[in-house]
Design a protein around this motif. Structure first.
Motif, PDB file in Angstrom:
ATOM      1  N   UNK A  67       8.832  -6.068  15.369  1.00  0.00           N
ATOM      2  CA  UNK A  67       7.923  -5.190  16.103  1.00  0.00           C
ATOM      3  C   UNK A  67       6.479  -5.724  16.066  1.00  0.00           C
ATOM      4  N   UNK A  68       6.242  -6.942  16.532  1.00  0.00           N
ATOM      5  CA  UNK A  68       4.887  -7.506  16.440  1.00  0.00           C
ATOM      6  C   UNK A  68       3.904  -6.760  17.330  1.00  0.00           C
ATOM      7  N   UNK A  69       2.664  -6.727  16.909  1.00  0.00           N
ATOM      8  CA  UNK A  69       1.590  -6.134  17.693  1.00  0.00           C
ATOM      9  C   UNK A  69       0.332  -6.947  17.435  1.00  0.00           C
ATOM     10  N   UNK A  70      -0.244  -7.485  18.509  1.00  0.00           N
ATOM     11  CA  UNK A  70      -1.473  -8.276  18.390  1.00  0.00           C
ATOM     12  C   UNK A  70      -1.302  -9.429  17.398  1.00  0.00           C
ATOM     13  N   UNK A  71      -0.126 -10.057  17.444  1.00  0.00           N
ATOM     14  CA  UNK A  71       0.219 -11.199  16.587  1.00  0.00           C
ATOM     15  C   UNK A  71       0.155 -10.871  15.100  1.00  0.00           C
ATOM     16  N   UNK A  72       0.437  -9.616  14.774  1.00  0.00           N
ATOM     17  CA  UNK A  72       0.451  -9.184  13.383  1.00  0.00           C
ATOM     18  C   UNK A  72       1.645  -8.261  13.124  1.00  0.00           C
ATOM     19  N   UNK A  73       2.037  -8.208  11.864  1.00  0.00           N
ATOM     20  CA  UNK A  73       2.947  -7.179  11.375  1.00  0.00           C
ATOM     21  C   UNK A  73       2.094  -6.120  10.695  1.00  0.00           C
ATOM     22  N   UNK A  74       2.109  -4.914  11.225  1.00  0.00           N
ATOM     23  CA  UNK A  74       1.389  -3.798  10.614  1.00  0.00           C
ATOM     24  C   UNK A  74       2.383  -3.049   9.727  1.00  0.00           C
ATOM     25  N   UNK A  75       2.177  -3.127   8.423  1.00  0.00           N
ATOM     26  CA  UNK A  75       3.153  -2.618   7.466  1.00  0.00           C
ATOM     27  C   UNK A  75       2.568  -1.525   6.589  1.00  0.00           C
ATOM     28  N   UNK A  76       3.425  -0.608   6.176  1.00  0.00           N
ATOM     29  CA  UNK A  76       3.120   0.300   5.071  1.00  0.00           C
ATOM     30  C   UNK A  76       4.171   0.043   4.007  1.00  0.00           C
ATOM     31  N   UNK A  77       3.718  -0.352   2.830  1.00  0.00           N
ATOM     32  CA  UNK A  77       4.629  -0.547   1.703  1.00  0.00           C
ATOM     33  C   UNK A  77       4.365   0.573   0.706  1.00  0.00           C
ATOM     34  N   UNK A  78       5.373   1.395   0.509  1.00  0.00           N
ATOM     35  CA  UNK A  78       5.280   2.549  -0.383  1.00  0.00           C
ATOM     36  C   UNK A  78       6.070   2.210  -1.645  1.00  0.00           C
ATOM     37  N   UNK A  79       5.439   2.404  -2.808  1.00  0.00           N
ATOM     38  CA  UNK A  79       6.143   2.067  -4.046  1.00  0.00           C
ATOM     39  C   UNK A  79       5.735   3.016  -5.168  1.00  0.00           C
ATOM     40  N   UNK A  80       6.641   3.188  -6.113  1.00  0.00           N
ATOM     41  CA  UNK A  80       6.371   4.082  -7.237  1.00  0.00           C
ATOM     42  C   UNK A  80       7.257   3.694  -8.412  1.00  0.00           C
ATOM     43  N   UNK A  81       6.829   4.070  -9.587  1.00  0.00           N
ATOM     44  CA  UNK A  81       7.620   3.892 -10.800  1.00  0.00           C
ATOM     45  C   UNK A  81       8.117   5.263 -11.226  1.00  0.00           C
ATOM     46  N   UNK A  82       9.411   5.501 -11.082  1.00  0.00           N
ATOM     47  CA  UNK A  82       9.956   6.839 -11.303  1.00  0.00           C
ATOM     48  C   UNK A  82       9.823   7.294 -12.750  1.00  0.00           C
ATOM     49  N   UNK A  83       9.624   6.359 -13.667  1.00  0.00           N
ATOM     50  CA  UNK A  83       9.435   6.733 -15.072  1.00  0.00           C
ATOM     51  C   UNK A  83       8.022   7.237 -15.333  1.00  0.00           C
ATOM     52  N   UNK A 113       3.811   8.238  -4.823  1.00  0.00           N
ATOM     53  CA  UNK A 113       3.838   6.817  -4.471  1.00  0.00           C
ATOM     54  C   UNK A 113       2.447   6.230  -4.237  1.00  0.00           C
ATOM     55  N   UNK A 114       2.353   4.940  -4.455  1.00  0.00           N
ATOM     56  CA  UNK A 114       1.205   4.155  -4.001  1.00  0.00           C
ATOM     57  C   UNK A 114       1.576   3.586  -2.634  1.00  0.00           C
ATOM     58  N   UNK A 156       1.615  -0.092 -10.985  1.00  0.00           N
ATOM     59  CA  UNK A 156       1.389   1.352 -10.898  1.00  0.00           C
ATOM     60  C   UNK A 156       0.655   1.835 -12.142  1.00  0.00           C
ATOM     61  N   UNK A 157       0.052   3.005 -12.028  1.00  0.00           N
ATOM     62  CA  UNK A 157      -0.542   3.664 -13.178  1.00  0.00           C
ATOM     63  C   UNK A 157      -2.026   3.430 -13.373  1.00  0.00           C
ATOM     64  N   UNK A 158      -2.616   2.499 -12.608  1.00  0.00           N
ATOM     65  CA  UNK A 158      -4.041   2.203 -12.772  1.00  0.00           C
ATOM     66  C   UNK A 158      -4.721   2.281 -11.407  1.00  0.00           C
ATOM     67  N   UNK A 159      -5.230   3.465 -11.082  1.00  0.00           N
ATOM     68  CA  UNK A 159      -5.856   3.671  -9.773  1.00  0.00           C
ATOM     69  C   UNK A 159      -7.105   2.823  -9.601  1.00  0.00           C
ATOM     70  N   UNK A 160      -7.842   2.620 -10.675  1.00  0.00           N
ATOM     71  CA  UNK A 160      -9.072   1.817 -10.587  1.00  0.00           C
ATOM     72  C   UNK A 160      -8.744   0.369 -10.232  1.00  0.00           C
ATOM     73  N   UNK A 161      -7.682  -0.158 -10.849  1.00  0.00           N
ATOM     74  CA  UNK A 161      -7.273  -1.527 -10.526  1.00  0.00           C
ATOM     75  C   UNK A 161      -6.779  -1.612  -9.081  1.00  0.00           C
ATOM     76  N   UNK A 162      -6.051  -0.572  -8.614  1.00  0.00           N
ATOM     77  CA  UNK A 162      -5.580  -0.551  -7.229  1.00  0.00           C
ATOM     78  C   UNK A 162      -6.753  -0.651  -6.251  1.00  0.00           C
TER      79      UNK A 162
END
Length: 340
Positions: A48-64, A69-70, A105-111
């Motif tokens: 699904x290219x748009x303007x020669x880019x892949x526009x992505x959302x990567x959602x991730x989390x540590x269930x422990x 999610x981040x 995960x776990x460090x919002x400041x680092x994110x």
């Protein structure tokens, strides 16, 4: 975690996270993990290219740690065949490792250190609202505080003129949570909704895989707009139908547009190429003939480049270059592509 990684998938897996990937370009849609791995390994082009880019959302989390999610919104460059440019992917991965190390995960400041890099983008308000609604629904979390008021509005109990207090996030939540009752209320409300509500609904419903029943009701509104030559509502209802499971109805809508020579204009063409590319193949020549005849060369060039980048349409666009029985205008416009 090793400092050298072969993919973003490996980076996320090695950090012990659960993760999902979504396309955020033409419309919000999930990319399954096997497809994403093939994209990262350059085995397939980005679908699904748009303007020669892949526009992505990567959602991730540590269930422990937490179910919250981040999310990384990434704009990754693609080559001329819509394959991921691996050097850019690797550059972003190295920035992640430098900022976060082995703990994603776990460090919002680092994110926050990742906020200012060349690969991060911010989706517009409509897409953010729709994405938030999709995520909450998939995680079985409650909708926003605006949802109940919107649900009540579409039931008709407030009167359809009382729309000023509706929140965009509430409309997005409603568009994603089309229970049998919500769907029927929406069908009953069609034709009575003020234009601002129709526009907001179009901007959010286009990300929902809607049913045949709702698609039929939307098609009736679309057909009425087509008869009235109301470009604004042709576009609105086309957008609402664009993610339907009833592809035959969407194909009929697109065919009716292409058959009406007085209907096409640039805004409508951009809606067709941006939202309905997956049913455009039978109409590509007519569409490009229209652009060659009625639009500036820069517009023709831009839309040709957009469509030829889509893997499913690329062979048909390239075949147009070799086509014999095309108009003089189309031949001239295609010729100018090679003079750029």
């Amino acid at each position: 975690m090793q400092q050298s990684i072969s993919s973003l998938a490996e980076l996320l897996d090695n950090a012990g996270t659960s993760w999902r990937v979504y396309d955020m370009g033409r419309r919000i849609q999930k990319i399954d993990k096997s497809t994403f791995l093939q994209i990262e390994n350059n085995q397939i082009p980005y679908p699904f290219p748009l303007q020669q880019h892949a526009f992505l959302a990567i959602q991730f989390w540590n269930s422990q740690e937490s179910q919250t999610p981040y999310i990384w919104f990434l704009k990754m460059p693609l080559d001329e065949q819509s394959k991921l440019i691996l050097a850019s992917r690797n550059h972003f991965a190295s920035m992640v490792i430098e900022a976060l190390g082995t703990q994603l995960t776990g460090d919002d400041e680092a994110q926050s250190k990742l906020d200012n890099n060349p690969y991060v983008f911010t989706p517009n308000a409509n897409k953010l609202a729709a994405f938030n609604a999709i995520i909450k629904n998939e995680l079985k979390q409650s909708a926003s505080a605006y949802y109940e008021h919107v649900e009540l509005y579409f039931s008709g109990k407030l009167g359809f003129d009382d729309w000023q207090q509706l929140g965009l996030q509430g409309i997005a939540d409603f568009a994603i949570r089309l229970t049998e009752r919500n769907q029927q209320n929406l069908i009953n409300a069609l034709g009575k909704l003020p234009q601002p509500v129709v526009q907001s609904l179009a901007a959010t419903l286009e990300h929902s895989t809607i049913s045949v029943l709702l698609t039929e009701a939307l098609y009736a509104q679309f057909d009425n707009a087509l008869k009235q030559q109301s470009t604004e509502n042709i576009i609105n209802y086309l957008r609402m139908m664009s993610s339907t499971s009833a592809l035959g109805i969407l194909q009929r809508a697109v065919a009716n547009i292409m058959a009406d020579e007085h209907c096409l204009n640039l805004d409508l063409v951009l809606t067709l190429t941006g939202r309905c590319w997956h049913v455009l193949e039978p109409h590509l020549v007519v569409l490009m003939e229209y652009l060659a005849t009625h639009q500036e060369q820069d517009v023709f060039t831009g839309i040709f480049a957009d469509l030829v980048a889509i893997p499913s349409l690329r062979p048909h666009m390239l075949a147009m270059i070799r086509m014999q029985n095309r108009s003089e205008q189309l031949s001239r416009a295609i010729g100018k592509l090679f003079q750029q």
